[in-house]
Design a protein around this motif. Structure first.
Motif, short mmCIF file in Angstrom:
data_model
loop_
_atom_site.label_atom_id
_atom_site.label_comp_id
_atom_site.label_asym_id
_atom_site.label_seq_id
_atom_site.Cartn_x
_atom_site.Cartn_y
_atom_site.Cartn_z
N GLU A 1 0.86 -1.18 0.00
CA GLU A 1 0.00 0.00 0.00
C GLU A 1 0.89 1.23 0.00
OE1 GLU A 1 -3.45 -0.09 2.70
OE2 GLU A 1 -2.83 -2.17 3.09
N ILE A 2 0.85 1.97 -1.07
CA ILE A 2 1.69 3.15 -1.22
C ILE A 2 1.05 4.35 -0.53
CG2 ILE A 2 2.80 4.71 -2.87
CD1 ILE A 2 3.82 1.78 -2.95
N LYS A 3 -0.25 4.51 -0.70
CA LYS A 3 -0.95 5.62 -0.07
C LYS A 3 -2.38 5.18 0.24
CE LYS A 3 -2.14 10.48 -0.66
NZ LYS A 3 -2.01 11.67 -1.55
N ASP A 4 -2.80 5.44 1.45
CA ASP A 4 -4.16 5.11 1.88
C ASP A 4 -4.63 6.25 2.77
OD1 ASP A 4 -6.56 4.00 2.70
OD2 ASP A 4 -5.62 2.65 4.15
N THR A 5 -5.48 7.10 2.23
CA THR A 5 -5.94 8.24 3.00
C THR A 5 -7.42 8.49 2.78
OG1 THR A 5 -5.56 10.59 3.49
CG2 THR A 5 -5.36 9.94 1.20
N HIS A 6 -8.03 9.09 3.73
CA HIS A 6 -9.42 9.52 3.62
C HIS A 6 -9.48 11.05 3.55
CE1 HIS A 6 -8.49 9.98 7.86
NE2 HIS A 6 -9.42 10.91 7.87
N VAL A 7 -8.32 11.69 3.65
CA VAL A 7 -8.25 13.15 3.72
C VAL A 7 -8.46 13.75 2.33
CG1 VAL A 7 -6.79 15.12 4.30
CG2 VAL A 7 -6.73 13.06 5.71
N LEU A 8 -9.51 14.55 2.20
CA LEU A 8 -9.81 15.23 0.95
C LEU A 8 -9.18 16.63 0.96
CD1 LEU A 8 -13.60 14.35 0.66
CD2 LEU A 8 -11.70 13.28 -0.56
N PRO A 9 -8.60 17.05 -0.14
CA PRO A 9 -8.06 18.42 -0.18
C PRO A 9 -9.22 19.42 -0.09
CG PRO A 9 -7.30 17.13 -2.06
CD PRO A 9 -8.33 16.33 -1.36
#
Length: 156
Positions: A147-155
């Motif tokens: 997993e390179i990137k796993d985020t729920h943060v929206l810009p």
């Protein structure tokens, strides 16, 4: 109805901070955005009321809860009709093992995301969950190696 373009810089800061840490106290949040605690609380309530904040949740460590293997499954249906779509949706919504399901445009109909313990658990998931969904004709699975990137943060 309030739109994203109606939000000012302070509202966007609140959304940004809460995405990073939803457990932050109102006092700490008010300090981070340089606003009084009362005004911060009122703005946060308004953002919730207006639907910008859908929920607050704890993000669990998948490997700690026996769900270390991330898989994506492409699903192609044998036929597409409103009845099949509805039956498929109903079945997916009731499966706790399906974390996300998206109807997509392209070479297949749905993209499903799940987390399982290991490949053996994935085989059970495939046979007991995916292949029992209404209308499934074909599947293609992608097991995630890293997993390179796993985020729920929206810009915002």
């Amino acid at each position: 109805m309030v739109n994203f373009t109606d939000l000012d810089r302070t509202d966007r800061k609140i959304l940004s901070e809460l995405q990073k840490d939803s457990r932050v106290t109102n006092t700490e949040l008010s300090e981070r955005i340089s606003m009084s605690a009362t005004a911060t609380a009122e703005r946060t309530k308004r953002l919730i009321r207006d639907g910008f904040i859908e929920s607050f949740a704890a993000k669990l460590a998948p490997s700690k809860v026996g769900r270390g293997l991330l898989v994506f499954v492409e699903i192609k249906l044998d036929r597409t009709s409103p009845e099949i779509f509805d039956a498929f949706k109903y079945a997916v919504e009731r499966s706790p093992d399906i974390l996300e399901c998206h109807m997509v445009a392209g070479g297949f109909d749905y993209l499903v995301k799940s987390r399982v313990l290991d490949m053996e658990a994935y085989r059970r998931f495939l046979s007991d969950v995916i292949l029992t969904l209404p209308g499934v004709r074909e599947t293609h699975t992608y097991a995630v190696m890293e997993e390179i990137k796993d985020t729920h943060v929206l810009p915002v």
